[in-house]
Design an enzyme around this catalytic site. Structure first.
Site, PDB file in Angstrom:
ATOM      1  N   LYS A  59       0.818  -1.229   0.000  1.00 23.54           N
ATOM      2  CA  LYS A  59       0.000   0.000   0.000  1.00 23.54           C
ATOM      3  C   LYS A  59       0.840   1.262   0.000  1.00 23.54           C
ATOM      4  CE  LYS A  59       0.150  -2.195   3.863  1.00 23.54           C
ATOM      5  NZ  LYS A  59      -0.240  -3.563   4.038  1.00 23.54           N
ATOM      6  N   GLU A  70      -5.522  -6.201  -4.258  1.00 21.40           N
ATOM      7  CA  GLU A  70      -6.558  -6.451  -3.246  1.00 21.40           C
ATOM      8  C   GLU A  70      -5.945  -6.565  -1.840  1.00 21.40           C
ATOM      9  OE1 GLU A  70     -10.267  -6.954  -3.814  1.00 21.40           O
ATOM     10  OE2 GLU A  70      -9.728  -6.246  -1.828  1.00 21.40           O
ATOM     11  N   VAL A 122      -5.225  -3.418   0.795  1.00 24.02           N
ATOM     12  CA  VAL A 122      -6.218  -2.703   1.609  1.00 24.02           C
ATOM     13  C   VAL A 122      -7.065  -3.697   2.389  1.00 24.02           C
ATOM     14  CG1 VAL A 122      -8.065  -0.998   1.605  1.00 24.02           C
ATOM     15  CG2 VAL A 122      -6.349  -0.970  -0.226  1.00 24.02           C
ATOM     16  N   ASP A 150      -0.388   4.297   7.724  1.00 26.61           N
ATOM     17  CA  ASP A 150      -0.847   3.066   7.061  1.00 26.61           C
ATOM     18  C   ASP A 150      -2.330   3.199   6.655  1.00 26.61           C
ATOM     19  OD1 ASP A 150      -0.482   0.049   6.533  1.00 26.61           O
ATOM     20  OD2 ASP A 150      -2.181   0.076   7.912  1.00 26.61           O
ATOM     21  N   LYS A 157      -4.060   3.309   2.729  1.00 29.11           N
ATOM     22  CA  LYS A 157      -5.163   2.438   2.305  1.00 29.11           C
ATOM     23  C   LYS A 157      -6.384   3.251   1.863  1.00 29.11           C
ATOM     24  CE  LYS A 157      -3.597  -1.236   5.433  1.00 29.11           C
ATOM     25  NZ  LYS A 157      -3.680  -1.708   6.823  1.00 29.11           N
ATOM     26  N   GLY A 167      -2.266 -10.479   8.693  1.00 29.28           N
ATOM     27  CA  GLY A 167      -1.992 -11.892   8.965  1.00 29.28           C
ATOM     28  C   GLY A 167      -1.642 -12.619   7.682  1.00 29.28           C
TER      29      GLY A 167
END
Ligand code: HSE
Length: 436
Positions: free
Chosen positions: A106, A130, A133, A202, A206, A303
């Protein structure tokens, strides 16, 4: 098998490993479902020795990203290195060689997306993101394809799990920001250097990307107003709760007759709203569109395997559209936008409602002064309450909730109030989002 993707996988951290593992585990399932055979052709990492045992013996693991660019069999590059360089050069050189790109980066796309998307459009390849974000949540696809019929009005999201974990824990326990940050670092939610997360950067990357997709504008990080959560006082979380609100770090983008706004800041959200009830490290995004009206997307924003799920969905999309003419593939953001147009709303022109905490002396006329200044600046008060019994030494604190007002007007009012002798410390301003 209609299509076969041969991947160059750059980076083998949590997401790289997750992508490799899920591709291997679900290989047949993905092939049956999509007609796509996805094969990892080579892996490039900083430390091949660490990764070698984690990857099948017939797949080369090397340390030079040019190995991916220069392999003519690699037709898709999966960039999971993060940061600006060498990710940017790897992506641009791969595009120049006609390779599609899937990335979770991002920061790179929000900072340098215009150049990258333009290069991809010229080369007739895809840059899919994909995973950049909100991790596992298919929000890019939902905005670009699911809501393709709609005029999007605004998007508001909790898109940084670290901040949401910290804010949820501060609310549950009354503990301070720094205390909870330490716990988040121990639990592995927050990085050793948590600046990007806690200072809202961050989230800004996004929401900038979502804004570009929703409104078809070039990315421009200079236009994003960014405030993080590191200065939040547990007192404001408690007062907000008592008033029926929860404080969330929101990324917001909105279109109005003034242009497009993109902003990140802690926001009071009514506790009846679903977004206010997104707790812990989870992510959620609300999109308000003219035909679909309001829709909510919820899931894991980080994750290894949750993010890998988004990476692989992009790979499947690339396989499905590989034979399609480039002009018929989903449009990448910004490429068609006129770069000479000023798309942006000045921050002073945004309209929202406000929470102010004003530390004041306990003496006659103080509240009258405050309400006069607020009214003189064209701001209307919704509620005004005194949270604690005043004492001569400590004074008291007044909480003021405004109706919708212009940012410039509330800022002018604050500057004037701050100069009053009876105001004893910095006035705290937080924005409120009713999400209607
Ligand atoms: N650091 C991010 C978060 C995940 O805490 O949500 C990756 O974007």
């Amino acid at each position: 098998m209609a299509t076969s993707l041969k991947l160059g996988l750059a980076g083998f951290g949590n997401v790289g490993k997750g992508t490799y593992d899920v591709l291997k585990r679900n290989k047949n399932l993905i092939a049956d479902r999509t007609g796509t055979d996805i094969e990892v052709k080579r892996v490039v990492v900083r430390n091949p020795q660490r990764v070698r045992p984690l990857v099948d013996a017939d797949i080369p693991v090397t340390s030079d990203w040019r190995d991916i660019v220069n392999d003519p069999e690699v037709n898709v590059v999966v960039e999971l290195i993060g940061g600006i360089e060498p990710a940017k050069t790897l992506i641009l050189e791969s595009i120049a060689k006609g390779k599609h790109v899937v990335t979770a980066n991002k920061a790179l796309l929000a900072e340098c997306g215009n150049e990258i998307f333009e290069a991809a459009q010229k080369a007739g390849v895809n840059v899919a993101f994909e995973a950049a974000v909100a991790g596992s949540i298919p929000i890019v696809k939902s905005v670009r394809e699911g809501l393709a019929a709609d005029d999007i009005e605004w998007i508001a999201g909790i898109i940084n799990g670290t901040c949401n974990f910290i804010l949820s824990t501060m609310r549950d326990t009354g503990r301070t920001f720094s205390d909870v940050l330490e716990e988040a670092q121990k639990l592995g939610y927050a990085e050793a250097d948590p600046t990007f997360d806690i200072e809202g950067i961050d989230t800004a990357h996004k929401i900038m990307l979502l804004s570009a997709i929703a409104f078809g504008i070039p990315v421009n990080m200079d236009k994003v107003h960014i405030e993080g959560i590191s200065k939040l006082d547990p007192k404001d979380i408690k007062y907000a709760e008592e008033l029926g609100y929860r404080i969330k770090l929101l990324g917001i983008t909105k279109k109005s007759d003034k242009g497009i706004e993109v902003r990140v800041h802690p926001s009071l959200v009514p506790n009846k709203k679903l977004l206010a009830n997104v707790e812990g490290a989870m992510n959620a995004v609300v999109v308000k569109a003219d035909a679909a009206e309001s829709s909510l997307y919820y899931g894991k924003g980080a994750g290894g395997e949750p993010t890998a799920s988004a990476v692989i969905a992009d790979l499947v999309d690339i396989a499905r559209t590989a034979e399609v003419h480039a002009s018929q593939r989903p449009k990448m953001p910004t490429v068609s936008a006129d770069k000479n147009v000023n798309h942006w709303t000045d921050f002073g022109d945004i309209v929202t409602s406000y929470y102010l905490r004003i530390p004041v002396e306990d003496k006659p006329g103080v509240l009258a002064d405050i309400t006069r200044i607020i009214a003189d600046n064209g701001v209307s008060i919704e509620q005004m309450i005194q949270k604690e019994a005043p004492t001569k030494e400590k004074g008291t604190e007044v909480i003021l909730l405004s109706h919708s007002a212009k940012e410039a007007d509330i800022q002018r009012a604050i500057r004037t109030m701050q100069a009053l002798a009876s105001v004893r410390g910095p006035i705290v301003l937080l924005r409120m989002e009713e999400l209607n």
